[in-house]
Design a protein around this motif. Structure first.
Motif, PDB file in Angstrom:
ATOM      1  N   ASP A  64     -67.144   2.584  13.522  1.00  0.00           N
ATOM      2  CA  ASP A  64     -65.765   3.013  14.606  1.00  0.00           C
ATOM      3  C   ASP A  64     -66.326   4.032  15.663  1.00  0.00           C
ATOM      4  O   ASP A  64     -64.894   3.688  17.012  1.00  0.00           O
ATOM      5  CB  ASP A  64     -65.478   4.652  13.282  1.00  0.00           C
ATOM      6  CG  ASP A  64     -65.089   3.616  12.124  1.00  0.00           C
ATOM      7  OD1 ASP A  64     -64.094   3.224  11.139  1.00  0.00           O
ATOM      8  OD2 ASP A  64     -66.601   3.885  10.822  1.00  0.00           O
ATOM      9  N   ARG A  65     -66.935   4.578  15.669  1.00  0.00           N
ATOM     10  CA  ARG A  65     -67.056   5.091  17.425  1.00  0.00           C
ATOM     11  C   ARG A  65     -68.643   4.643  17.887  1.00  0.00           C
ATOM     12  O   ARG A  65     -69.989   3.824  17.035  1.00  0.00           O
ATOM     13  CB  ARG A  65     -67.880   6.647  16.819  1.00  0.00           C
ATOM     14  CG  ARG A  65     -65.901   7.086  16.559  1.00  0.00           C
ATOM     15  CD  ARG A  65     -66.324   8.644  17.186  1.00  0.00           C
ATOM     16  NE  ARG A  65     -67.511   9.546  15.234  1.00  0.00           N
ATOM     17  CZ  ARG A  65     -68.409  10.201  16.152  1.00  0.00           C
ATOM     18  NH1 ARG A  65     -68.437   9.948  17.395  1.00  0.00           N
ATOM     19  NH2 ARG A  65     -69.448  10.344  15.681  1.00  0.00           N
ATOM     20  N   LYS A  90     -70.252   0.112   3.332  1.00  0.00           N
ATOM     21  CA  LYS A  90     -69.007   1.136   4.094  1.00  0.00           C
ATOM     22  C   LYS A  90     -67.294   1.727   3.413  1.00  0.00           C
ATOM     23  O   LYS A  90     -67.403   2.497   2.730  1.00  0.00           O
ATOM     24  CB  LYS A  90     -68.596   0.854   5.535  1.00  0.00           C
ATOM     25  CG  LYS A  90     -68.074   2.025   6.440  1.00  0.00           C
ATOM     26  CD  LYS A  90     -67.104   1.652   7.310  1.00  0.00           C
ATOM     27  CE  LYS A  90     -65.922   2.087   8.695  1.00  0.00           C
ATOM     28  NZ  LYS A  90     -65.883   1.307   9.379  1.00  0.00           N
ATOM     29  N   TYR A 141     -70.068  11.222  10.581  1.00  0.00           N
ATOM     30  CA  TYR A 141     -68.947  12.325  10.079  1.00  0.00           C
ATOM     31  C   TYR A 141     -69.240  10.653   8.575  1.00  0.00           C
ATOM     32  O   TYR A 141     -69.684   9.929   8.398  1.00  0.00           O
ATOM     33  CB  TYR A 141     -67.538  12.118  10.553  1.00  0.00           C
ATOM     34  CG  TYR A 141     -68.008  13.378  11.152  1.00  0.00           C
ATOM     35  CD1 TYR A 141     -67.487  14.845  10.854  1.00  0.00           C
ATOM     36  CD2 TYR A 141     -67.679  12.507  12.973  1.00  0.00           C
ATOM     37  CE1 TYR A 141     -67.498  15.440  11.759  1.00  0.00           C
ATOM     38  CE2 TYR A 141     -68.043  14.345  13.650  1.00  0.00           C
ATOM     39  CZ  TYR A 141     -67.860  15.308  13.746  1.00  0.00           C
ATOM     40  OH  TYR A 141     -67.321  15.823  14.803  1.00  0.00           O
ATOM     41  N   PRO A 142     -68.746  11.533   7.694  1.00  0.00           N
ATOM     42  CA  PRO A 142     -68.377  11.485   6.088  1.00  0.00           C
ATOM     43  C   PRO A 142     -68.120   9.996   5.590  1.00  0.00           C
ATOM     44  O   PRO A 142     -66.827   9.329   6.829  1.00  0.00           O
ATOM     45  CB  PRO A 142     -67.565  11.395   5.271  1.00  0.00           C
ATOM     46  CG  PRO A 142     -67.919  13.528   5.916  1.00  0.00           C
ATOM     47  CD  PRO A 142     -67.812  12.614   7.711  1.00  0.00           C
ATOM     48  N   GLY A 148     -67.635   6.987  22.844  1.00  0.00           N
ATOM     49  CA  GLY A 148     -66.033   6.902  22.488  1.00  0.00           C
ATOM     50  C   GLY A 148     -65.908   6.217  21.396  1.00  0.00           C
ATOM     51  O   GLY A 148     -66.739   5.887  21.213  1.00  0.00           O
ATOM     52  N   LEU A 149     -64.191   5.837  21.242  1.00  0.00           N
ATOM     53  CA  LEU A 149     -64.367   4.866  20.081  1.00  0.00           C
ATOM     54  C   LEU A 149     -64.164   3.607  20.351  1.00  0.00           C
ATOM     55  O   LEU A 149     -64.870   2.928  21.972  1.00  0.00           O
ATOM     56  CB  LEU A 149     -62.690   4.542  19.893  1.00  0.00           C
ATOM     57  CG  LEU A 149     -62.178   6.072  19.510  1.00  0.00           C
ATOM     58  CD1 LEU A 149     -60.214   5.985  20.301  1.00  0.00           C
ATOM     59  CD2 LEU A 149     -61.943   6.401  17.905  1.00  0.00           C
ATOM     60  N   ILE A 173     -58.776  17.769  10.914  1.00  0.00           N
ATOM     61  CA  ILE A 173     -59.964  16.936  10.612  1.00  0.00           C
ATOM     62  C   ILE A 173     -60.743  18.263  10.368  1.00  0.00           C
ATOM     63  O   ILE A 173     -61.609  18.727  11.685  1.00  0.00           O
ATOM     64  CB  ILE A 173     -60.071  15.897  11.309  1.00  0.00           C
ATOM     65  CG1 ILE A 173     -58.799  15.147  11.355  1.00  0.00           C
ATOM     66  CG2 ILE A 173     -61.460  15.460  10.850  1.00  0.00           C
ATOM     67  CD1 ILE A 173     -59.429  13.274  12.081  1.00  0.00           C
ATOM     68  N   MET A 178     -52.534  19.679   9.753  1.00  0.00           N
ATOM     69  CA  MET A 178     -53.654  18.635   9.625  1.00  0.00           C
ATOM     70  C   MET A 178     -54.769  18.786  10.242  1.00  0.00           C
ATOM     71  O   MET A 178     -54.947  17.782  10.353  1.00  0.00           O
ATOM     72  CB  MET A 178     -53.585  17.747   8.252  1.00  0.00           C
ATOM     73  CG  MET A 178     -54.987  18.189   7.555  1.00  0.00           C
ATOM     74  SD  MET A 178     -54.782  16.148   6.428  1.00  0.00           S
ATOM     75  CE  MET A 178     -54.667  14.959   8.232  1.00  0.00           C
ATOM     76  N   GLU A 185     -63.210  17.838   7.775  1.00  0.00           N
ATOM     77  CA  GLU A 185     -65.131  16.977   7.508  1.00  0.00           C
ATOM     78  C   GLU A 185     -66.284  17.667   8.707  1.00  0.00           C
ATOM     79  O   GLU A 185     -65.994  17.700   9.653  1.00  0.00           O
ATOM     80  CB  GLU A 185     -64.927  15.543   7.771  1.00  0.00           C
ATOM     81  CG  GLU A 185     -64.173  15.251   6.731  1.00  0.00           C
ATOM     82  CD  GLU A 185     -63.384  13.999   6.818  1.00  0.00           C
ATOM     83  OE1 GLU A 185     -63.541  13.085   8.350  1.00  0.00           O
ATOM     84  OE2 GLU A 185     -63.648  12.999   5.888  1.00  0.00           O
TER      85      GLU A 185
END
Lengths: 231, 277
Positions: free
Chosen positions: B241-242, B219, B51-52, B255-256, B3, B1, B5
């Motif tokens: 998140d990033r 969020k 991203y969403p 980065g993360l 990603i 799967m 998006e």
């Protein structure tokens, strides 16, 4: 079937201000079977946490490969996976627990566990139900559920951390010295819980200082010395 | 799967330059200023994707170009060059900086929400809190007074402002309350993306906690993507998140968030992270 294969993992840190490279772990190799509990021991600074943080991608590996068998992606390299893929894996498949509690202000213990589910799209009612079940499972007293965890003891924080991570039912758990600050009674409680998780087929890599704690819990134990893994 | 998006927002090669530039500009920069012609490169070839449902953190010292980027995205200033695409605007096929004035208003009112560090920039201080929200709703085509009042009540309750005070002007509110009214105004038309520029700076700790809690709820419950500029690394760690790191108008590392804060690769990022108390 192995869920994780670590091949020749090496991590060095380059410190620009000192113009110096610090070597943390070197040429680490192991694989983890599904439902297996792997223990890692070694003195402080030996590089144990570095391995877990590389798997979690908090650290970027310098060399080597880490292959994870994901439900969503199939076989995926944790070294080259995109940030979006890593975020997905962290939310849904790979859990990380340390002795430290990372929590939003003004968030109760129950909400903290619920948040783990709502951020992956679970509706609030179901998240609350599952959060309650998980807090009961980890034996956090019910009178603490609606409190902010700032005043919780080390044992209570750890149980909350475990509940927060386990409510998502990760396939792979990374335990980074979670019992470091616990008394013997709390350690026994955590030990019982880890046995239950293992019996439910969760794959676990755990770092512990207490060898007695690991006795009978781990399927295999590796010793890390000077960043090198010994069988 | 895999990603698949698509990004809500995609910025390509955003550049904001003050001065004419010269053929040697790229090679003779002292920080972000050309030593030959004096041109300042406030934002220099910035590309990013949001991203969403994600929070993208932006850190960097003052003058690194963070606010320039945010203001360009919200049409407060026109970039020298570059492109930006929103998935909700022509399905991400048309550069928003080429949009007509009317389209830009629509984007500002319906697709994006902006919260400034200084509430004076985002609120009409003399008008009531409810009127501030109504202004956004009217700009999006709403005309029914009763429905707008209900929406204002709903939004102000969500940010923990007593609805009994919705008729009061924000100039009578505390800094934290003004910030929360600003957030509710930005959320009025359910934007796809929220731009938050240093929204907790200058607020005391308990008020900061309320605003952070609110952002987390936005969020989690609304699924809105957020571009979050902050000097406070604890805020970034909690929410983003990033994370991208900016210096002298450029992105120097991304980065993360935990990786940026615990294993920074660039000299400047290490210096920034090690400056934490």
């Amino acid at each position: 079937m192995s869920i994780l294969e670590i091949q020749h993992l090496t991590k060095n840190f380059f410190l620009h201000n000192a113009n110096r490279e610090v070597h943390s772990c070197k040429d680490v190799n192991f694989s983890l079977e599904e439902g297996e509990f792997l223990g890692i021991v070694g003195r402080s600074g030996a590089g144990k946490s570095t391995i877990l943080k590389c798997i979690h991608r908090t650290y970027l590996p310098t060399e080597g490969e880490m292959l994870y068998h994901s439900t969503a992606f199939g076989k995926i390299s944790l070294v080259s996976a995109s940030e979006r893929e890593i975020l997905y894996l962290r939310r849904s498949e790979i859990g990380y627990v340390s002795q430290f509690l990372n929590i939003m202000p003004r968030t109760t213990a129950k909400e903290h566990v619920m948040n783990a589910l709502t951020e992956i799209g679970c509706d609030k009612q179901r998240a609350e139900q599952q959060a309650k079940e998980m807090l009961s499972y980890f034996q956090l007293p019910e009178n603490l559920w609606d409190l902010y965890p700032n005043t919780f003891s080390g044992g209570e924080r750890l149980r909350l951390n475990l509940a927060h991570t386990m409510v998502k039912q990760p396939r792979l758990m990374l335990l980074d010295e979670p019992t470091a600050s616990l008394d013997d009674k709390s350690k026994l409680l955590v030990r019982d819980m880890l046995i239950r998780l293992k019996n439910e087929n969760t794959s676990i890599i755990g770092i512990f200082h207490d060898l007695n704690f690991m006795d009978g819990l781990c399927d295999r134990v590796y010793n890390i010395s000077e960043g090198v893994m010994e069988g | 799967m895999p990603i698949t998006e698509k990004p809500v927002l995609q910025v390509k090669h955003l550049t904001v330059r003050y001065g004419k530039g010269c053929p040697l500009c790229g090679e003779h920069l002292e920080k972000n200023r050309c030593t030959v012609c004096g041109t300042v490169w406030a934002a220099n070839d910035i590309s990013l994707e949001v991203y969403p449902g994600e929070v993208l953190g932006i850190v960097g010292e003052s003058g690194s170009g963070k606010s320039t980027m945010m203001q360009s995205l919200y049409f407060d200033l026109q970039p020298t060059s570059g492109e930006a695409f929103l998935s909700d605007y022509h399905e991400g096929t048309k550069n928003i900086w080429d949009a007509s004035a009317a389209e830009k208003r629509t984007i500002k009112n319906c697709i994006m929400g902006m919260v400034y560090q200084n509430p004076v920039m985002g609120l009409r201080m003399e008008y009531s809190a409810a009127s501030n929200i109504a202004e956004k709703l009217i700009a999006a085509g709403n005309r029914e007074a009763g429905a707008m009042t209900e929406r204002a009540k709903e939004l102000l309750s969500a940010v923990e402002i007593l609805t009994s005070r919705m008729g009061e002007a924000p100039k009578h509110f505390s800094g934290g309350m003004q910030q929360r009214v600003q957030i509710s105004k930005a959320l009025a038309n359910n934007p796809a993306i929220l731009l938050l520029d240093e929204v907790t700076t200058g607020l005391d700790l308990s008020v900061q906690a309320k605003v952070l809690d609110l952002i987390r709820r936005i969020k989690a419950e609304y699924g809105i993507s957020i571009l979050l500029v902050s000097h406070d690394h604890a805020v970034i760690r909690m929410l983003a998140d990033r994370t991208i790191v900016m210096l002298d108008g450029k992105i120097i590392e991304s980065g993360l968030t935990d990786q940026i804060l615990e294993d920074p690769q660039q000299a400047y990022t290490q210096q920034l992270v090690h400056s934490l108390l």
